[in-house]
Design an enzyme around this catalytic site. Structure first.
Site, short mmCIF file in Angstrom:
data_model
loop_
_atom_site.label_atom_id
_atom_site.label_comp_id
_atom_site.label_asym_id
_atom_site.label_seq_id
_atom_site.Cartn_x
_atom_site.Cartn_y
_atom_site.Cartn_z
N GLY A 1 0.66 -1.20 -0.15
CA GLY A 1 -0.02 -0.12 -0.05
C GLY A 1 0.75 1.20 0.01
O GLY A 1 0.40 2.27 -0.35
N ASN B 1 -7.94 4.65 6.02
CA ASN B 1 -7.90 4.83 4.68
C ASN B 1 -9.12 4.15 4.13
O ASN B 1 -9.55 3.06 4.64
CB ASN B 1 -6.46 4.33 4.05
N GLY C 1 -9.12 2.51 -1.74
CA GLY C 1 -9.89 1.64 -3.11
C GLY C 1 -8.92 1.25 -4.09
O GLY C 1 -9.32 1.38 -5.24
N PHE C 2 -7.92 0.69 -3.92
CA PHE C 2 -6.94 0.17 -4.78
C PHE C 2 -6.63 1.24 -5.88
O PHE C 2 -6.73 0.93 -7.10
CB PHE C 2 -7.49 -1.16 -5.42
N SER D 1 -8.95 -6.31 1.74
CA SER D 1 -9.04 -4.89 1.86
C SER D 1 -10.53 -4.63 2.19
O SER D 1 -11.51 -5.15 1.55
CB SER D 1 -8.63 -4.13 0.60
N ASN E 1 -12.01 -1.72 1.20
CA ASN E 1 -12.34 -0.51 0.74
C ASN E 1 -12.93 -0.87 -0.88
O ASN E 1 -13.03 -0.20 -1.59
CB ASN E 1 -11.36 0.44 0.53
N THR E 2 -12.86 -2.17 -1.14
CA THR E 2 -13.34 -2.68 -2.29
C THR E 2 -14.52 -3.32 -2.13
O THR E 2 -14.45 -4.56 -1.39
CB THR E 2 -12.34 -3.61 -3.47
N LYS F 1 -3.57 -12.76 2.37
CA LYS F 1 -3.67 -11.49 3.38
C LYS F 1 -5.01 -11.55 3.89
O LYS F 1 -5.78 -11.29 3.01
CB LYS F 1 -3.22 -10.17 2.54
N ASN G 1 -4.65 -7.20 7.31
CA ASN G 1 -5.07 -6.01 6.69
C ASN G 1 -5.58 -4.95 7.70
O ASN G 1 -5.45 -5.08 8.97
CB ASN G 1 -5.94 -6.14 5.73
N GLY H 1 -2.39 1.08 12.61
CA GLY H 1 -1.80 1.49 13.51
C GLY H 1 -2.11 1.07 14.88
O GLY H 1 -2.85 0.07 14.96
C1 LIG Z 1 -2.85 4.32 3.22
C2 LIG Z 1 -2.87 2.82 3.28
C3 LIG Z 1 -3.06 1.94 2.19
C4 LIG Z 1 -2.90 0.65 2.24
N1 LIG Z 1 -3.04 -0.06 0.98
C5 LIG Z 1 -3.17 -1.37 0.83
C6 LIG Z 1 -3.07 -2.16 -0.26
O1 LIG Z 1 -3.09 -1.55 -1.20
N2 LIG Z 1 -2.91 -3.36 -0.37
C7 LIG Z 1 -2.96 -4.22 0.94
O2 LIG Z 1 -2.83 -5.38 0.87
N3 LIG Z 1 -2.85 -3.73 2.03
C8 LIG Z 1 -2.84 -2.02 2.18
N4 LIG Z 1 -2.91 -1.40 3.26
C9 LIG Z 1 -2.77 -2.07 4.68
C10 LIG Z 1 -1.36 -2.37 5.05
O3 LIG Z 1 -0.73 -3.06 4.05
C11 LIG Z 1 -1.39 -2.82 6.56
O4 LIG Z 1 -1.90 -4.27 6.30
C12 LIG Z 1 -2.25 -2.23 7.53
O5 LIG Z 1 -1.91 -0.90 7.25
C13 LIG Z 1 -1.81 -2.62 9.00
O6 LIG Z 1 -0.43 -2.52 9.37
P1 LIG Z 1 -0.10 -1.15 9.76
O7 LIG Z 1 -0.85 -0.82 11.05
O8 LIG Z 1 1.38 -1.44 10.20
O9 LIG Z 1 -0.29 -0.17 9.11
C14 LIG Z 1 -2.81 -0.10 3.37
C15 LIG Z 1 -2.65 0.75 4.54
C16 LIG Z 1 -2.66 1.89 4.46
C17 LIG Z 1 -2.54 3.00 5.78
#
Ligand SMILES: Cc1cc2nc3c(=O)[nH]c(=O)nc-3n(C[C@H](O)[C@H](O)[C@H](O)COP(=O)(O)O)c2cc1C
Length: 341
Positions: free
Chosen positions: A62, A110, A113-114, A174, A176-177, A216, A245, A267
């Site tokens: 992401g 967030n 939405g890919f 995700s 968001n899809t 995932k 995720n 977070g």
């Molecule tokens: C802005 C943003 C965009 C993300 N986009 C994706 C994505 O495209 N594909 C995916 O598998 N996870 C995506 N994630 C999820 C992260 O890879 C991760 O699984 C999630 O944020 C939890 O880890 P963290 O608490 O360290 O951020 C995204 C997270 C954030 C904050």
């Protein structure tokens, strides 16, 4: 300059502007070979899924969706980098604003939405990179592809990226899809994984390169759902699981004015829920499938907790935004990090 000062400046920008500014600056520093000046944390190498990881800390999907900053991000010292999520065709993602900071909680919400430039653009980037480390490629489906036809998108993606990938991450979690998370259930999951597994075997037989398939998963699964998924993972010989995720729940941030924003929470408030999933997986799978722990790692102690709960590798995203690259170095320095039991 210490990261707390850099963060103050970055947080004056909107989250997406700060994201773009940070990555382009890092990319420029890499082009000018300035990233060579960064301290390079070593860590202990470890073998997982047949791959040799220089250390156990990876960049979560992401952050570099289109694979445009792989060399620059690698210079920070990650043991592996996951790019994506990428879809067959480019798509703009959701309307702005779609990324929100909650500094008091060291969290983000967030609903991107890919948003990505499509697989062909990713392949152009992969041909340019000098990176020779462990590269995960995270794949998804286009928004307009129905859930019934989703496996075709994933198969198309897999065929395109497999020559370049150290491992492939199948993103079915995700929030968001629309309906994507339905792919985590029953026949839809089994058919998807069976299709991709057949392609993995076909590629191996023809190219003598085994590319692990990693799924995932969401942190919002019930115990029953998790149990059913694990049966399918074992039956289909899935190579690894990324847990997790983002969450649609709002545990711990109920009082924030942003709590009502739609999207996935990441977070600090995600840490407990996400680690709970790792513990469940460990009970169900007893280390038979490696777990990559992701979700809420804001300190080296958080990473330790994930590993003590059953994760072999970890990934970070939101922690990097709030703590900077020092977080990566702190985790790598953990005693015993990288030592497989
Ligand atoms: C802005 C943003 C965009 C993300 N986009 C994706 C994505 O495209 N594909 C995916 O598998 N996870 C995506 N994630 C999820 C992260 O890879 C991760 O699984 C999630 O944020 C939890 O880890 P963290 O608490 O360290 O951020 C995204 C997270 C954030 C904050």
């Amino acid at each position: 300059m210490c990261y707390s000062l850099i963060r103050k400046i970055l947080f004056c920008l909107s989250p997406e502007q700060a994201h773009f500014f940070t990555l382009t600056t890092l990319g420029l520093a890499e082009k000018l070979r300035m990233t060579k000046l960064l301290p390079s944390p070593l860590g202990s190498p470890l073998d997982v899924m047949g791959l040799k990881f220089p250390n156990a800390v990876g960049l979560a999907a992401g952050l570099d969706k289109n694979g445009e900053y792989i060399d620059a991000l690698a210079a920070l010292g990650f043991g592996f980098i996951e790019v994506g999520t990428v879809t067959p065709r480019p798509q703009p993602g959701n309307l702005l604003p779609r990324l929100f900071r909650l500094p008091k909680y060291e969290a983000l919400i967030n609903r991107m939405g890919f948003n990505n430039k499509g697989v062909d653009y990713l392949l152009e980037q992969l041909k340019k990179t000098r990176f020779t480390g462990i590269l995960g490629i995270n794949i998804g489906k286009n928004k307009e592809t129905t859930i019934e036809n989703a496996a075709q998108d994933y198969l198309y993606m897999m065929r395109k990226v497999i020559p370049f990938a150290s491992y492939i991450a199948i993103n079915i979690s995700s929030p968001n899809t629309e309906n994507l998370r339905q792919l985590q259930q029953g026949d839809l999951l089994q058919n998807l994984l069976r299709t991709l597994k057949a392609e993995q075997v076909f590629f191996f037989e023809n190219n003598n390169k085994y590319v692990p398939l990693v799924v995932k998963i969401s942190p919002d699964l019930t115990k029953d759902e998790l149990m059913q998924m694990c049966d399918i993972f074992l039956a289909e010989k899935i190579d690894g699981i990324i847990a997790t995720n983002t969450t649609v729940h709002r545990d711990g941030i109920e009082l924030s004015p942003l709590a009502a924003e739609m999207g996935g929470l990441s977070g600090m408030p995600l840490m407990r829920r996400s680690t709970g999933i790792i513990k469940e997986l460990q009970l169900l799978l007893k280390s038979s499938i490696p777990i990559i722990g992701c979700g809420g790692i804001l300190s080296a102690e958080d990473a330790r907790e994930k590993m003590d709960s059953g994760a072999t590798l970890v990934q970070i995203y939101t922690g990097l935004i709030y703590q900077g690259p020092k977080l990566l170095r702190d985790i790598i320095k953990l005693p015993g990090q990288g030592v497989l039991s």
